[in-house]
Design a protein around this motif. Structure first.
Motif, PDB file in Angstrom:
ATOM      1  N   ILE A  79       0.848  -1.192   0.000  1.00  0.00           N
ATOM      2  CA  ILE A  79       0.000   0.000   0.000  1.00  0.00           C
ATOM      3  C   ILE A  79       0.883   1.241   0.000  1.00  0.00           C
ATOM      4  N   TYR A  80       0.550   2.199  -0.865  1.00  0.00           N
ATOM      5  CA  TYR A  80       1.382   3.382  -1.038  1.00  0.00           C
ATOM      6  C   TYR A  80       0.518   4.641  -1.101  1.00  0.00           C
ATOM      7  N   ARG A  81       1.106   5.703  -0.593  1.00  0.00           N
ATOM      8  CA  ARG A  81       0.505   7.029  -0.752  1.00  0.00           C
ATOM      9  C   ARG A  81       1.177   7.704  -1.948  1.00  0.00           C
ATOM     10  N   ILE A  82       0.385   8.098  -2.930  1.00  0.00           N
ATOM     11  CA  ILE A  82       0.902   8.754  -4.128  1.00  0.00           C
ATOM     12  C   ILE A  82       0.451  10.207  -4.126  1.00  0.00           C
ATOM     13  N   THR A  83       1.414  11.110  -4.254  1.00  0.00           N
ATOM     14  CA  THR A  83       1.117  12.537  -4.301  1.00  0.00           C
ATOM     15  C   THR A  83       1.398  13.072  -5.698  1.00  0.00           C
ATOM     16  N   PHE A  84       0.353  13.616  -6.321  1.00  0.00           N
ATOM     17  CA  PHE A  84       0.482  14.218  -7.641  1.00  0.00           C
ATOM     18  C   PHE A  84       0.516  15.735  -7.482  1.00  0.00           C
ATOM     19  N   VAL A  85       1.410  16.389  -8.198  1.00  0.00           N
ATOM     20  CA  VAL A  85       1.512  17.843  -8.123  1.00  0.00           C
ATOM     21  C   VAL A  85       1.548  18.427  -9.529  1.00  0.00           C
ATOM     22  N   ASN A  86       0.784  19.501  -9.712  1.00  0.00           N
ATOM     23  CA  ASN A  86       0.805  20.272 -10.944  1.00  0.00           C
ATOM     24  C   ASN A  86       0.440  19.412 -12.146  1.00  0.00           C
ATOM     25  N   GLU A  87       1.314  19.364 -13.182  1.00  0.00           N
ATOM     26  CA  GLU A  87       0.920  18.727 -14.437  1.00  0.00           C
ATOM     27  C   GLU A  87       0.739  17.224 -14.303  1.00  0.00           C
ATOM     28  N   THR A  88       1.384  16.592 -13.308  1.00  0.00           N
ATOM     29  CA  THR A  88       1.230  15.143 -13.164  1.00  0.00           C
ATOM     30  C   THR A  88      -0.181  14.765 -12.724  1.00  0.00           C
ATOM     31  N   THR A  89      -0.925  15.738 -12.155  1.00  0.00           N
ATOM     32  CA  THR A  89      -2.269  15.445 -11.672  1.00  0.00           C
ATOM     33  C   THR A  89      -3.183  14.999 -12.806  1.00  0.00           C
ATOM     34  N   GLY A  90      -2.975  15.566 -13.979  1.00  0.00           N
ATOM     35  CA  GLY A  90      -3.860  15.246 -15.103  1.00  0.00           C
ATOM     36  C   GLY A  90      -3.368  14.113 -15.975  1.00  0.00           C
ATOM     37  N   GLU A  91      -2.237  13.513 -15.650  1.00  0.00           N
ATOM     38  CA  GLU A  91      -1.693  12.435 -16.466  1.00  0.00           C
ATOM     39  C   GLU A  91      -2.223  11.071 -16.007  1.00  0.00           C
ATOM     40  N   PRO A  92      -2.447  10.145 -16.958  1.00  0.00           N
ATOM     41  CA  PRO A  92      -2.984   8.813 -16.614  1.00  0.00           C
ATOM     42  C   PRO A  92      -1.891   7.875 -16.106  1.00  0.00           C
ATOM     43  N   ILE A  93      -1.207   8.269 -15.041  1.00  0.00           N
ATOM     44  CA  ILE A  93      -0.041   7.520 -14.567  1.00  0.00           C
ATOM     45  C   ILE A  93      -0.425   6.128 -14.075  1.00  0.00           C
ATOM     46  N   LEU A  94      -1.527   6.029 -13.320  1.00  0.00           N
ATOM     47  CA  LEU A  94      -1.918   4.721 -12.797  1.00  0.00           C
ATOM     48  C   LEU A  94      -2.348   3.791 -13.927  1.00  0.00           C
ATOM     49  N   SER A  95      -2.959   4.354 -14.949  1.00  0.00           N
ATOM     50  CA  SER A  95      -3.340   3.541 -16.106  1.00  0.00           C
ATOM     51  C   SER A  95      -2.104   3.002 -16.813  1.00  0.00           C
ATOM     52  N   ARG A  96      -1.071   3.850 -16.897  1.00  0.00           N
ATOM     53  CA  ARG A  96       0.177   3.414 -17.530  1.00  0.00           C
ATOM     54  C   ARG A  96       0.832   2.282 -16.738  1.00  0.00           C
ATOM     55  N   VAL A  97       0.727   2.370 -15.404  1.00  0.00           N
ATOM     56  CA  VAL A  97       1.298   1.318 -14.561  1.00  0.00           C
ATOM     57  C   VAL A  97       0.603  -0.014 -14.831  1.00  0.00           C
ATOM     58  N   SER A  98      -0.731   0.017 -14.883  1.00  0.00           N
ATOM     59  CA  SER A  98      -1.488  -1.217 -15.108  1.00  0.00           C
ATOM     60  C   SER A  98      -1.197  -1.820 -16.475  1.00  0.00           C
ATOM     61  N   LYS A  99      -1.003  -0.948 -17.489  1.00  0.00           N
ATOM     62  CA  LYS A  99      -0.747  -1.442 -18.841  1.00  0.00           C
ATOM     63  C   LYS A  99       0.710  -1.841 -19.057  1.00  0.00           C
ATOM     64  N   GLY A 100       1.622  -1.158 -18.365  1.00  0.00           N
ATOM     65  CA  GLY A 100       3.040  -1.402 -18.603  1.00  0.00           C
ATOM     66  C   GLY A 100       3.648  -2.514 -17.772  1.00  0.00           C
ATOM     67  N   PHE A 101       2.954  -2.899 -16.704  1.00  0.00           N
ATOM     68  CA  PHE A 101       3.491  -3.929 -15.805  1.00  0.00           C
ATOM     69  C   PHE A 101       2.369  -4.897 -15.459  1.00  0.00           C
ATOM     70  N   ASP A 102       2.744  -6.082 -15.065  1.00  0.00           N
ATOM     71  CA  ASP A 102       1.741  -7.080 -14.682  1.00  0.00           C
ATOM     72  C   ASP A 102       1.310  -6.823 -13.242  1.00  0.00           C
ATOM     73  N   VAL A 103       0.667  -5.662 -13.068  1.00  0.00           N
ATOM     74  CA  VAL A 103       0.277  -5.197 -11.738  1.00  0.00           C
ATOM     75  C   VAL A 103      -1.137  -4.625 -11.804  1.00  0.00           C
ATOM     76  N   GLU A 104      -1.917  -4.916 -10.806  1.00  0.00           N
ATOM     77  CA  GLU A 104      -3.241  -4.291 -10.674  1.00  0.00           C
ATOM     78  C   GLU A 104      -3.163  -3.183  -9.638  1.00  0.00           C
ATOM     79  N   VAL A 105      -3.782  -2.055  -9.947  1.00  0.00           N
ATOM     80  CA  VAL A 105      -3.771  -0.903  -9.044  1.00  0.00           C
ATOM     81  C   VAL A 105      -5.165  -0.733  -8.454  1.00  0.00           C
ATOM     82  N   ASN A 106      -5.233  -0.832  -7.136  1.00  0.00           N
ATOM     83  CA  ASN A 106      -6.503  -0.691  -6.426  1.00  0.00           C
ATOM     84  C   ASN A 106      -6.486   0.629  -5.647  1.00  0.00           C
ATOM     85  N   VAL A 107      -7.289   1.594  -6.088  1.00  0.00           N
ATOM     86  CA  VAL A 107      -7.348   2.882  -5.404  1.00  0.00           C
ATOM     87  C   VAL A 107      -8.227   2.741  -4.166  1.00  0.00           C
ATOM     88  N   LEU A 108      -7.641   2.947  -2.989  1.00  0.00           N
ATOM     89  CA  LEU A 108      -8.357   2.776  -1.728  1.00  0.00           C
ATOM     90  C   LEU A 108      -9.033   4.059  -1.251  1.00  0.00           C
TER      91      LEU A 108
END
Length: 342
Positions: free
Chosen positions: A266-295
């Motif tokens: 479990i991790y706390r992710i802090t987005f600031v400025n331009e990263t807030t609007g980027e689909p970073i978690l989607s990229r993680v799910s597509k780029g790695f064999d990992v599921e991301v569960n937003v709690l």
């Protein structure tokens, strides 16, 4: 503009002393809206009363434009106080006078000619949106209208500084927002420096440029709204921030996680400025064999800067999770949390 230079205020009672303000070093720049927050008894009300010398410091100095308030002669102090407006939690209006005469009152005390009073009162009532209420009395007004009268009265003498003593504490949330919007207009259109004290963190977030946190007479943390909200250091500050920012895993989710036998990532992710609007978690799910569960979490804005704070669980093989963590660390702030710590 306002400089508390190592200010201490001590009260003596029955042979004992109490430091209401303890060695406070603080600067408020011209044109800022500066908020001071603290729980009851923190010393913030005493601090604000030191500005216009309603309370005199026991040690240290309060300087306005580099002038030590305590060193002024009585006539100079009266003149300086005309440059300082003050609004209060419970409005402090004269019940026997109508709106016009409440606003005109400080001008009458200063000996301003009637023609100038008429012009100034008309201007200020229009500014605060009460032109049609000039002949009404305080008991005919809503709480928000009473506070607008209080603001108009404080602005009547064209002050350079406006002190706000829990100015929205007696108001409902919708009215509070309208008063805070008005205070921003006061700063922007009249270039008035505003020092406000409050125990409401949402007020600080909505209107202030800088914030200082007080506890037991001391300043324990200060900085820009963005810095303090995005990375509070002191536990008291964290407690205040949590009243308006969803940054903890709810107890129901913690119990659910604790009931599971397998280890959790479990991790706390802090987005600031331009990263807030980027689909970073989607990229993680597509780029790695990992599921991301937003709690838990939220996306908001602090001083015009997008800010996101999410608590997520990464599920998958350890090697893939490590790859995903490395990728995330290149784009966002990442900190591991546990199901027990939150």
């Amino acid at each position: 503009m306002i400089h508390f230079d190592h200010v201490t205020k001590v009260y003596e009672s029955n042979g004992t002393s109490f430091k209401a303000v303890n060695d406070v070093e603080l600067k408020v720049e011209k044109g800022e809206i500066f908020g001071v927050i603290g729980f009851s008894g923190a010393g913030k009300s005493t601090l604000i009363r030191l500005v216009n010398l309603l309370e005199r410091p026991t040690s240290g100095s309060v300087l306005l434009n580099d002038r030590d308030m305590a060193s002024l002669k009585k006539s100079e102090l009266r003149e300086q106080r005309r440059k300082i407006g003050m609004i209060f939690q419970h409005f402090n209006l004269l019940e026997s006078k109508n709106v016009y005469h409440n606003v005109a009152f400080p001008l009458s005390l200063a000996g301003v000619p009637k023609k100038e009073i008429d012009s100034r009162v008309t201007e200020i009532l229009e500014f605060v949106g009460l032109s049609d209420k000039s002949t009404q009395y305080p008991d005919q007004l809503s709480g928000g209208q009473k506070q607008r009268v209080g603001i108009a009265r404080a602005l009547a003498t064209s002050p350079e500084i406006l002190l706000c003593d829990e100015a929205t504490s007696a108001l409902d949330p919708e009215t509070t927002k309208s008063i805070l919007d008005l205070l921003k207009r006061v700063r922007d259109e009249y270039n008035i420096t505003i020092l406000m004290i409050t125990h409401e963190m949402n007020v600080i977030r909505e209107v202030c440029d800088q914030v200082a946190v007080m506890e037991q007479g001391q300043l324990i943390e200060q900085g820009t709204i963005f810095d303090v909200f995005s990375n509070p250091k002191h536990q008291t500050t964290k407690n205040f921030v949590r009243t308006v920012m969803q940054d903890e895993i709810p107890e129901s989710i913690l119990r659910l996680l604790s009931d599971q036998e397998r280890s959790r990532h479990i991790y706390r992710i802090t987005f600031v400025n331009e990263t807030t609007g980027e689909p970073i978690l989607s990229r993680v799910s597509k780029g790695f064999d990992v599921e991301v569960n937003v709690l838990h979490g939220q996306i908001t804005e602090l001083q015009g800067v997008p800010f996101g704070n999410l608590i997520v669980e990464l599920q998958g093989e350890q090697s893939e999770i490590l790859k995903a963590i490395h990728y995330l660390q290149t784009s966002v702030q990442l900190k591991e949390v546990t199901a027990h710590a939150g």
